[in-house]
Design a protein around this motif. Structure first.
Motif, PDB file in Angstrom:
ATOM      1  N   SER A  59      -4.640  -7.945 -11.299  1.00  0.00           N
ATOM      2  CA  SER A  59      -2.890  -6.866 -10.685  1.00  0.00           C
ATOM      3  C   SER A  59      -3.053  -6.048 -10.018  1.00  0.00           C
ATOM      4  CB  SER A  59      -2.086  -6.942 -12.046  1.00  0.00           C
ATOM      5  OG  SER A  59      -1.814  -7.988 -12.500  1.00  0.00           O
ATOM      6  N   VAL A  60      -4.344  -4.538 -10.062  1.00  0.00           N
ATOM      7  CA  VAL A  60      -4.516  -3.528  -9.412  1.00  0.00           C
ATOM      8  C   VAL A  60      -4.827  -4.476  -7.695  1.00  0.00           C
ATOM      9  CG1 VAL A  60      -5.530  -1.901  -8.963  1.00  0.00           C
ATOM     10  CG2 VAL A  60      -3.958  -2.077 -11.187  1.00  0.00           C
ATOM     11  N   GLN A  61      -6.069  -5.399  -7.831  1.00  0.00           N
ATOM     12  CA  GLN A  61      -6.092  -5.820  -6.727  1.00  0.00           C
ATOM     13  C   GLN A  61      -5.171  -6.691  -5.768  1.00  0.00           C
ATOM     14  OE1 GLN A  61      -9.683  -7.464  -7.765  1.00  0.00           O
ATOM     15  NE2 GLN A  61     -11.118  -6.753  -9.228  1.00  0.00           N
ATOM     16  N   MET A  62      -4.969  -7.127  -6.824  1.00  0.00           N
ATOM     17  CA  MET A  62      -3.992  -7.384  -5.710  1.00  0.00           C
ATOM     18  C   MET A  62      -3.366  -6.663  -5.050  1.00  0.00           C
ATOM     19  SD  MET A  62      -4.881 -11.046  -6.112  1.00  0.00           S
ATOM     20  CE  MET A  62      -4.305 -12.024  -5.306  1.00  0.00           C
ATOM     21  N   MET A  63      -2.090  -6.389  -6.256  1.00  0.00           N
ATOM     22  CA  MET A  63      -1.119  -5.092  -5.617  1.00  0.00           C
ATOM     23  C   MET A  63      -1.283  -4.619  -3.802  1.00  0.00           C
ATOM     24  SD  MET A  63       0.940  -2.645  -7.310  1.00  0.00           S
ATOM     25  CE  MET A  63      -0.799  -0.769  -7.165  1.00  0.00           C
ATOM     26  N   TRP A  64      -2.687  -3.752  -3.920  1.00  0.00           N
ATOM     27  CA  TRP A  64      -3.508  -3.295  -2.649  1.00  0.00           C
ATOM     28  C   TRP A  64      -3.687  -4.497  -1.946  1.00  0.00           C
ATOM     29  CZ3 TRP A  64      -3.394   0.659  -1.817  1.00  0.00           C
ATOM     30  CH2 TRP A  64      -3.388   2.087  -2.982  1.00  0.00           C
ATOM     31  N   VAL A  65      -4.122  -5.675  -1.892  1.00  0.00           N
ATOM     32  CA  VAL A  65      -4.116  -6.597  -1.051  1.00  0.00           C
ATOM     33  C   VAL A  65      -2.820  -6.877  -0.302  1.00  0.00           C
ATOM     34  CG1 VAL A  65      -3.475  -9.047  -0.340  1.00  0.00           C
ATOM     35  CG2 VAL A  65      -5.695  -8.095  -1.890  1.00  0.00           C
ATOM     36  N   GLY A  66      -1.942  -6.614  -0.793  1.00  0.00           N
ATOM     37  CA  GLY A  66      -0.326  -6.385  -0.935  1.00  0.00           C
ATOM     38  C   GLY A  66      -0.385  -5.560   0.136  1.00  0.00           C
ATOM     39  N   ILE A  67      -0.816  -4.806  -0.618  1.00  0.00           N
ATOM     40  CA  ILE A  67      -0.495  -3.113   0.251  1.00  0.00           C
ATOM     41  C   ILE A  67      -0.483  -3.321   1.908  1.00  0.00           C
ATOM     42  CG2 ILE A  67      -0.038  -0.262  -0.176  1.00  0.00           C
ATOM     43  CD1 ILE A  67      -0.370  -0.491  -2.856  1.00  0.00           C
ATOM     44  N   VAL A  68      -1.825  -3.683   1.645  1.00  0.00           N
ATOM     45  CA  VAL A  68      -2.540  -3.502   3.012  1.00  0.00           C
ATOM     46  C   VAL A  68      -1.752  -4.508   3.991  1.00  0.00           C
ATOM     47  CG1 VAL A  68      -4.694  -4.107   4.059  1.00  0.00           C
ATOM     48  CG2 VAL A  68      -4.564  -2.969   1.618  1.00  0.00           C
ATOM     49  N   ILE A  69      -1.383  -6.002   3.019  1.00  0.00           N
ATOM     50  CA  ILE A  69      -0.603  -6.901   4.217  1.00  0.00           C
ATOM     51  C   ILE A  69       0.978  -5.897   4.639  1.00  0.00           C
ATOM     52  CG2 ILE A  69       0.276  -9.285   3.915  1.00  0.00           C
ATOM     53  CD1 ILE A  69      -1.340  -9.626   2.242  1.00  0.00           C
ATOM     54  N   THR A  70       1.195  -5.415   3.413  1.00  0.00           N
ATOM     55  CA  THR A  70       2.822  -4.707   3.937  1.00  0.00           C
ATOM     56  C   THR A  70       2.879  -3.746   5.278  1.00  0.00           C
ATOM     57  OG1 THR A  70       3.545  -5.338   2.429  1.00  0.00           O
ATOM     58  CG2 THR A  70       5.191  -3.822   3.373  1.00  0.00           C
ATOM     59  N   LEU A  71       1.513  -2.911   4.986  1.00  0.00           N
ATOM     60  CA  LEU A  71       1.462  -1.594   5.386  1.00  0.00           C
ATOM     61  C   LEU A  71       1.011  -2.167   7.045  1.00  0.00           C
ATOM     62  CD1 LEU A  71      -0.245   0.827   3.585  1.00  0.00           C
ATOM     63  CD2 LEU A  71       2.014   0.983   5.024  1.00  0.00           C
ATOM     64  N   LEU A  72       0.122  -3.418   7.246  1.00  0.00           N
ATOM     65  CA  LEU A  72      -0.040  -4.151   8.233  1.00  0.00           C
ATOM     66  C   LEU A  72       1.250  -4.225   9.308  1.00  0.00           C
ATOM     67  CD1 LEU A  72      -3.162  -6.383   8.254  1.00  0.00           C
ATOM     68  CD2 LEU A  72      -2.938  -4.114   9.183  1.00  0.00           C
ATOM     69  N   PHE A  73       1.955  -5.191   8.614  1.00  0.00           N
ATOM     70  CA  PHE A  73       3.474  -5.568   9.110  1.00  0.00           C
ATOM     71  C   PHE A  73       4.287  -4.143   9.622  1.00  0.00           C
ATOM     72  CE2 PHE A  73       2.139 -10.107   7.807  1.00  0.00           C
ATOM     73  CZ  PHE A  73       2.792 -10.595   8.646  1.00  0.00           C
ATOM     74  N   VAL A  74       4.237  -3.030   9.050  1.00  0.00           N
ATOM     75  CA  VAL A  74       4.274  -1.960   9.239  1.00  0.00           C
ATOM     76  C   VAL A  74       4.058  -1.758  10.589  1.00  0.00           C
ATOM     77  CG1 VAL A  74       5.324   0.240   8.602  1.00  0.00           C
ATOM     78  CG2 VAL A  74       5.322  -1.443   6.727  1.00  0.00           C
ATOM     79  N   LEU A  75       3.049  -1.653  10.268  1.00  0.00           N
ATOM     80  CA  LEU A  75       2.798  -0.806  11.792  1.00  0.00           C
ATOM     81  C   LEU A  75       2.565  -1.722  12.976  1.00  0.00           C
ATOM     82  CD1 LEU A  75      -1.115   0.142  10.262  1.00  0.00           C
ATOM     83  CD2 LEU A  75       0.833   2.362  10.643  1.00  0.00           C
ATOM     84  N   VAL A  76       2.713  -2.907  12.276  1.00  0.00           N
ATOM     85  CA  VAL A  76       2.810  -3.712  14.361  1.00  0.00           C
ATOM     86  C   VAL A  76       4.693  -3.429  14.320  1.00  0.00           C
ATOM     87  CG1 VAL A  76       3.876  -5.990  14.666  1.00  0.00           C
ATOM     88  CG2 VAL A  76       1.876  -5.277  13.520  1.00  0.00           C
ATOM     89  N   ALA A  77       5.380  -3.801  13.419  1.00  0.00           N
ATOM     90  CA  ALA A  77       6.684  -2.930  14.234  1.00  0.00           C
ATOM     91  C   ALA A  77       6.771  -1.973  14.583  1.00  0.00           C
ATOM     92  CB  ALA A  77       7.705  -3.071  12.571  1.00  0.00           C
ATOM     93  N   LEU A  78       6.445  -0.660  14.633  1.00  0.00           N
ATOM     94  CA  LEU A  78       6.306   0.352  14.613  1.00  0.00           C
ATOM     95  C   LEU A  78       5.934   0.871  15.972  1.00  0.00           C
ATOM     96  CD1 LEU A  78       5.842   3.085  11.532  1.00  0.00           C
ATOM     97  CD2 LEU A  78       7.386   2.465  12.907  1.00  0.00           C
ATOM     98  N   PHE A  79       5.140  -0.441  15.752  1.00  0.00           N
ATOM     99  CA  PHE A  79       3.446   0.398  17.215  1.00  0.00           C
ATOM    100  C   PHE A  79       3.881  -0.886  18.463  1.00  0.00           C
ATOM    101  CE2 PHE A  79       2.196   3.320  14.306  1.00  0.00           C
ATOM    102  CZ  PHE A  79       1.888   4.292  15.512  1.00  0.00           C
ATOM    103  N   ALA A  80       5.196  -1.670  17.839  1.00  0.00           N
ATOM    104  CA  ALA A  80       5.191  -2.990  19.146  1.00  0.00           C
ATOM    105  C   ALA A  80       6.459  -2.709  20.188  1.00  0.00           C
ATOM    106  CB  ALA A  80       6.112  -3.973  18.088  1.00  0.00           C
ATOM    107  N   PRO A  81       6.875  -1.827  19.918  1.00  0.00           N
ATOM    108  CA  PRO A  81       7.609  -1.518  21.794  1.00  0.00           C
ATOM    109  C   PRO A  81       6.429  -0.311  22.495  1.00  0.00           C
ATOM    110  CG  PRO A  81       8.423  -0.759  20.138  1.00  0.00           C
ATOM    111  CD  PRO A  81       7.657  -1.808  19.200  1.00  0.00           C
ATOM    112  N   THR A  82       5.553   0.492  21.827  1.00  0.00           N
ATOM    113  CA  THR A  82       4.596   1.287  22.499  1.00  0.00           C
ATOM    114  C   THR A  82       3.502   0.132  23.302  1.00  0.00           C
ATOM    115  OG1 THR A  82       4.923   3.140  20.826  1.00  0.00           O
ATOM    116  CG2 THR A  82       2.547   2.585  22.343  1.00  0.00           C
TER     117      THR A  82
END
Length: 292
Positions: A20-43
């Motif tokens: 469960s911890v491993q899968m949660m970290w996979v989910g965190i990485v995926i979510t963070l990638l989308f957050v980074l894309v959302a933040l830096f797309a205008p840049t």
């Protein structure tokens, strides 16, 4: 024999928790990638690395993925790569705002209802149960007709469907916690209702809220995509995955697959990422899920 059985149960529980911890970290990485894309797309657009997602190209259109347009171009002349990245920004804006609104409304109502009881509790229970019985997408579609398009309007349409979930979870926790000795002691010392709710109850009844927040966020991504597909979410030309999927629908029979594939993959990936985070948190919050 008994000790061996206990050891095996503990081993299975630890293995399941580790997964469960491993899968949660996979989910965190995926979510963070989308957050980074959302933040830096205008840049990236300001640096000239992305096309304007709302500017149509006169030439070429219907172009498959290439070095010039990584995800190809759409039938309407949009750069699909740029639309997909900026669609992340629109999705996260609406989803975070919708889940935050439902949390801000549902948690206080659940605490007040569970703590005070009486007519207020019965009235809120009836109202929340009525809303909860309605399908989330159908309710959001109906509300979207009423409030209209836009980021805030879409968030409001989504949030009303999630308020009962926060209310029910927090109310049930409040009903069980308010009979504890430390609550009775605070009441006996003359603590006000606000003091009891904010100082003694709040931290004891919100354990499941982070789990609910992430799972609702995952569901909100799907519902927002459904609203966009029906043409009810954000304004026209706004980069949004559901709207792009709707526009791609007519092009699929002609072999233009890329306009639907990439927005669909982005939507699915974000839902999976948020769901993995929610399920992983759920096993930490609820130890019963780790028992065999």
């Amino acid at each position: 024999m008994a000790s061996t059985k206990i050891w095996l149960l503990r081993l299975r529980s630890s293995q399941r928790l580790s997964l469960s911890v491993q899968m949660m970290w996979v989910g965190i990485v995926i979510t963070l990638l989308f957050v980074l894309v959302a933040l830096f797309a205008p840049t990236l657009q300001a640096w000239g690395w992305l096309q304007n997602p709302m500017t149509t190209l006169t030439n070429p259109i219907h172009e498959p993925p290439s070095a010039a347009h990584w995800f190809g171009t759409s039938r309407q002349g949009y750069d699909v790569f740029s639309r997909t990245l900026f669609g992340t920004r629109a999705a996260l804006q609406v989803v975070v705002l919708a889940t935050a609104l439902s949390l801000v409304v549902g948690v206080p109502l659940g605490m007040l209802s569970g703590y005070l009881g009486g007519r207020l509790d019965r009235l809120l229970l009836f109202l929340m149960d009525t809303i909860y019985t309605l399908p989330g997408l159908l309710l959001s579609v109906t509300l979207a007709f009423v409030v209209g398009r836009g980021v805030l309007n879409a968030a409001i349409a989504l949030s009303i469907a999630y308020v009962p979930q926060y209310y029910r979870v927090v109310r049930n926790h409040t009903v069980s916690v308010k009979t504890e000795l430390f609550i009775e002691a605070a009441q006996a010392m003359g603590a006000s209702t606000w003091t009891v709710l904010s100082r003694y109850l709040f931290l004891n009844v919100i354990q499941s809220v982070p789990v609910l927040f992430t799972l609702n966020a995952a569901d909100a991504v799907l519902v927002l995509g459904g609203l966009g597909f029906l043409g009810l979410g954000l304004p026209e030309q706004t980069p949004e995955w559901g709207m792009d999927l709707r526009q791609a629908l007519d092009a699929l029979p002609t072999g233009i697959w890329w306009t639907a594939l990439f927005p669909g993959l982005a939507l699915t990936s974000l839902v999976v990422g948020l769901s993995l985070v929610g399920e992983g948190l759920n096993e930490f919050v609820n130890p019963l899920l780790r028992r065999e």
